[in-house]
Design a protein around this motif. Structure first.
Motif, PDB file in Angstrom:
ATOM      1  N   SER A 135       0.845  -1.201   0.000  1.00  0.00           N
ATOM      2  CA  SER A 135       0.000   0.000   0.000  1.00  0.00           C
ATOM      3  C   SER A 135       0.874   1.243   0.000  1.00  0.00           C
ATOM      4  O   SER A 135       2.025   1.215   0.421  1.00  0.00           O
ATOM      5  CB  SER A 135      -0.930   0.009   1.215  1.00  0.00           C
ATOM      6  N   ARG A 158       1.577   3.577  -2.852  1.00  0.00           N
ATOM      7  CA  ARG A 158       2.487   3.612  -4.003  1.00  0.00           C
ATOM      8  C   ARG A 158       3.131   4.999  -4.142  1.00  0.00           C
ATOM      9  O   ARG A 158       2.477   6.017  -3.968  1.00  0.00           O
ATOM     10  CB  ARG A 158       1.682   3.278  -5.256  1.00  0.00           C
ATOM     11  N   TYR A 186       5.934   0.460  -3.064  1.00  0.00           N
ATOM     12  CA  TYR A 186       4.913   0.619  -2.033  1.00  0.00           C
ATOM     13  C   TYR A 186       5.584   1.082  -0.744  1.00  0.00           C
ATOM     14  O   TYR A 186       6.672   0.604  -0.411  1.00  0.00           O
ATOM     15  CB  TYR A 186       4.193  -0.713  -1.750  1.00  0.00           C
TER      16      TYR A 186
END
Length: 136
Positions: A76, A78, A97
């Motif tokens: 999660s 990016r 990420y």
């Protein structure tokens, strides 16, 4: 044993294969080679020392963690960044990420699952890319 760093882009662009318990020594060679290159390197993949196996080592601050058959299970946040590599000259743009969850086998061949973020997550992603033959 400290190994020579592979700089052959053709070799590095080939995907690696699953590691087995017979590859434990490769993990130890990665430890020695990373220690010998500490001033300019924070992680390595086995193909960087000439072995096409799914094994990486990542500096996590106080310790270096060897991961056999690592798989990124989640990511999660990016963002775009630039990275260098001991096997390549210069830096290149890439996306990463901010936080990931990685699953791997340790030296005792026990499954581990770990959440990492920031710089450590970036290193893990870079090294896992090596295993698929992706060169930044």
């Amino acid at each position: 044993m400290v190994k020579q760093i592979v700089r052959d882009v053709f070799f590095l662009s080939q995907p690696s294969e699953a590691a087995t318990e017979a590859d434990i020594q490769v993990g130890k060679d990665l430890q020695d080679t990373l220690a010998a290159n500490r001033e300019r390197c924070v992680g390595m993949a086995a193909n960087m020392i000439g072995v096409k196996k799914n094994i990486i080592i990542v500096n996590m601050g106080l310790i270096d963690v060897v991961m056999f058959n690592p798989v990124i299970r989640a990511g999660s946040g990016r963002y775009e960044t630039e990275e260098g590599c001991l096997s390549l000259d210069g830096v290149r743009k890439t996306e990463r990420y901010q936080e990931i969850e990685v699953e791997y086998l340790d030296f005792n061949w026990k499954k581990q699952r770990q959440k990492v973020s920031g710089w450590t997550a970036q290193i893990v992603q870079h090294e896992v890319d090596h295993l698929t033959g992706k060169i930044i």
